[in-house]
Every structure is written in C-alpha cells, then in structure tokens.
Design an enzyme around this catalytic site. Structure first.
Site, short mmCIF file in Angstrom:
data_model
loop_
_atom_site.label_atom_id
_atom_site.label_comp_id
_atom_site.label_asym_id
_atom_site.label_seq_id
_atom_site.Cartn_x
_atom_site.Cartn_y
_atom_site.Cartn_z
N GLU A 152 0.74 -1.06 -0.07
CA GLU A 152 0.03 0.01 -0.04
C GLU A 152 0.86 1.12 0.07
O GLU A 152 0.48 2.35 -0.61
CB GLU A 152 -0.94 0.17 1.33
CG GLU A 152 -2.09 -1.01 1.24
CD GLU A 152 -3.22 -0.59 0.03
OE1 GLU A 152 -4.17 -0.09 0.26
OE2 GLU A 152 -2.84 -0.95 -1.17
N THR A 205 -6.80 8.58 -5.23
CA THR A 205 -6.68 7.97 -4.02
C THR A 205 -5.72 9.26 -3.28
O THR A 205 -6.22 9.66 -2.21
CB THR A 205 -6.04 6.99 -3.76
OG1 THR A 205 -6.94 5.89 -4.18
CG2 THR A 205 -5.73 6.67 -2.21
#
Length: 333
Positions: A152, A205
């Site tokens: 991530e 994001t």
C-alpha cells in the site's frame, strides 16, 4: 519501509523445498475501507469483485511479471515498480530465497483501478498469498501482513492497512495501531450486506487524501469516536439499529463527498430504500449502502444506478455479504 519494519524471517522460518508447488492461482477480494465512520482503522472484505494472480516457478532466477490483464495498460511490468512483484521480491529476500527460485507472475484485474475498493491491495494480497502457497505455506497471515502494508505504501504513498487487513484476513477488521501493527478481527453479523455502486468518475486516492483536514474540532472528534465505538458494540451484539445510528462520518465524508457527483442524492435514495447507512468506500468514488439483508441492498443499488443513469453517469454495482475467508487458492499443482 515507511515507519513500519518488516521482520527478518530467514532465521525463524523453516523452508521445506519438498513442499514447494510448481504453480498456483489465487483470488483476493475487494474491500470497503473505513466502514463509513472508521477512517483508516476499519474495513471489510466482500465476495466480488477481486483480483487474480497466477504464479509459477521458472528456471531463470528472480521475479518477473509476464502479463497484466484488465488494467488498460496502466500498471507497470517493471518488477521493482509493480506492488505485486515488489512485495514478493521483498518477502523472498527476507526468507533468503532471492537466488534460490525463479517466479513468473500473471496478474488479472477484475476490479477497476481507482475505484475506492482496494484495487492495489487485492493485487498485493493475491501475490503474497500466492508466493506463500507456492513455498508450502511457511508463513502465517500475521507474518504476511507487514508486506501487504508495504504494498500500500508503494501504491499510494501511505502504508495503511484498512484495505489489506480485511483482504488478507477476511471479515471485518480493526487496525488498533501501527507501531507495532495491531489488527483485530471483529464479529460479522449474519445479515450484514453491502450494496456497492461504482460511478464512472475519476477520484484519485492521493487527491482524495490531500483534501482531508489535518486538524478537526474536538466536538467533531468526540462525535466520531462515539460512532466508531457504537459501531463496534453493534457488531458484537449484532444490533442492527445500533449499527445504523453509529455509522455516520462527520470528519471525512463532508470533504470527500464534494468529489463524487450526486453523492447526497444517492445517500437519500439508499436510506429511503431501508439501508442502515450509506457512505464512501475508501477514498471513492465507489459508495456503499450497508443493509440488513440482500433484498434491501439490491433495492438500494438498483435505485442508485437508475438515478445516475438519468444524469448520464455510467456505473457498476456489486451486492455482497461480508467475505469472511479473504483470499482463496483457486488451483495448484
């Protein structure tokens, strides 16, 4: 690795090469991060969509990506830049296997990139679950988790676990803390169902995260803490009314909703369709209606899609109970 440290594993893990497989195919699920009121600390897995990784041993040592399907050419084939291969390389290095094995990877994306459904985390989890299976499962899911978090960080610059934790562990997860990483499995009420709609609009994001305020009013923070605590209590008691009145976000939603067309109309439609709550999945643009039972979830997403279509916005829908399994091995040899 950001502020997380991946432990050295080679001195603590027994590697039995007689258990190694030739090839495996793994599916890892999409996830709904934040669970509306639990920014960066709550998330749950769903049955679909998700990503697949096909991994095989090859003669040439090292890790390579042979192909990526379903990404419209957006993801890198460079094994040092793709989160799947980069995390596999990191794990093999810590196991002392960099020069002992050759790995070839085929990634199939069954979920859109930038959907707010944990696209990067599903791929990373599938890859790490696959290499662990190929090596005869020497590691527990807990040992794999820091590598998933590193994926991530590589994908979006922030090593958070609210997608990878439920994707790897399944069910609903709470990230209590990061130093050290502390993940807690929460109960899953039997009739809890997610109705997800992914509008075809772009909400990166990184952009969505940059909108978040660094400072919040104490009054709002107290409200949010109460909602998170109420939600967790509701999950333990399978109290759908308590779950419903707790799943409200006063910190993140007001800002991120600006980026999602028709958000508040979609919310009105969901709540009028008997949804327990409605909010943004991860950083969006996907939205989620949390419902008691599949019938209400299906009704909510059908009505939301019809509304979006009237405004010229195409969308996808997914209706799923909470996936308590996480990744699964589709085949092996």
């Amino acid at each position: 690795m950001s502020n997380l440290e991946v432990p050295s594993l080679k001195e603590n893990i027994h590697i039995d090469q007689s258990k190694w497989l030739k090839e495996v195919r793994v599916f890892a699920p999409a996830t709904v991060a934040n669970m509306i009121c639990g920014f960066d600390v709550l998330g749950f897995a769903v049955d679909a969509p998700g990503d697949e990784v096909f991994m095989r041993q090859v003669a040439e040592k090292g890790v390579r990506i042979k192909s990526i399907a379903g990404d419209d050419g957006r993801l890198p084939l460079d094994p040092d830049k793709n989160t799947v291969s980069a995390c596999v390389k990191l794990l093999l290095a810590d196991l002392g296997l960099t020069d002992a094995i050759g790995i070839e990877i085929e990634l199939t994306k069954h979920m859109p990139i930038g959907s707010g459904l944990g696209s990067s985390s599903a791929s990373t989890v599938a890859g790490l679950f696959a290499i662990n299976a190929l090596l005869g499962e020497p590691l527990s899911k807990d040992a794999l988790m820091p590598y998933c978090v590193e994926g991530e960080r590589l994908a979006c610059g922030h090593g958070h676990a609210d997608n990878v934790a439920p994707a790897l562990m399944g069910g609903i997860t709470l990230i209590r803390g990061y130093e050290p990483l502390d993940i807690i499995a929460l109960p899953v009420p039997e009739d809890l169902v997610a109705g997800i709609v992914f509008p075809q609009v772009d909400v990166p994001t990184r952009d969505a995260r940059q909108l978040i305020k660094e400072k919040v009013r104490l009054k709002d923070a107290v409200t949010q803490w109460g909602n998170i605590a109420g939600l967790i209590a509701g999950l333990f008691r399978a109290d759908y009314e308590l779950i419903s009145r707790s799943m409200h976000d006063v910190l993140i939603e007001p800002t991120r909703a600006i980026l999602i067309p028709e958000f508040y109309e979609m919310k009105r439609i969901a709540l009028e369709s008997n949804a327990l709550s409605f909010g943004i999945s991860g950083s969006g643009p996907s939205v989620v209606a949390i419902c008691k039972g599949k019938e209400d979830a299906q009704l909510a997403v059908d009505r939301i899609q019809a509304h979006l279509a009237k405004h010229g916005i195409e969308s996808f829908q997914y209706v799923s109970a909470v996936n308590t399994q996480g990744p699964k091995l589709l085949n092996k040899s």
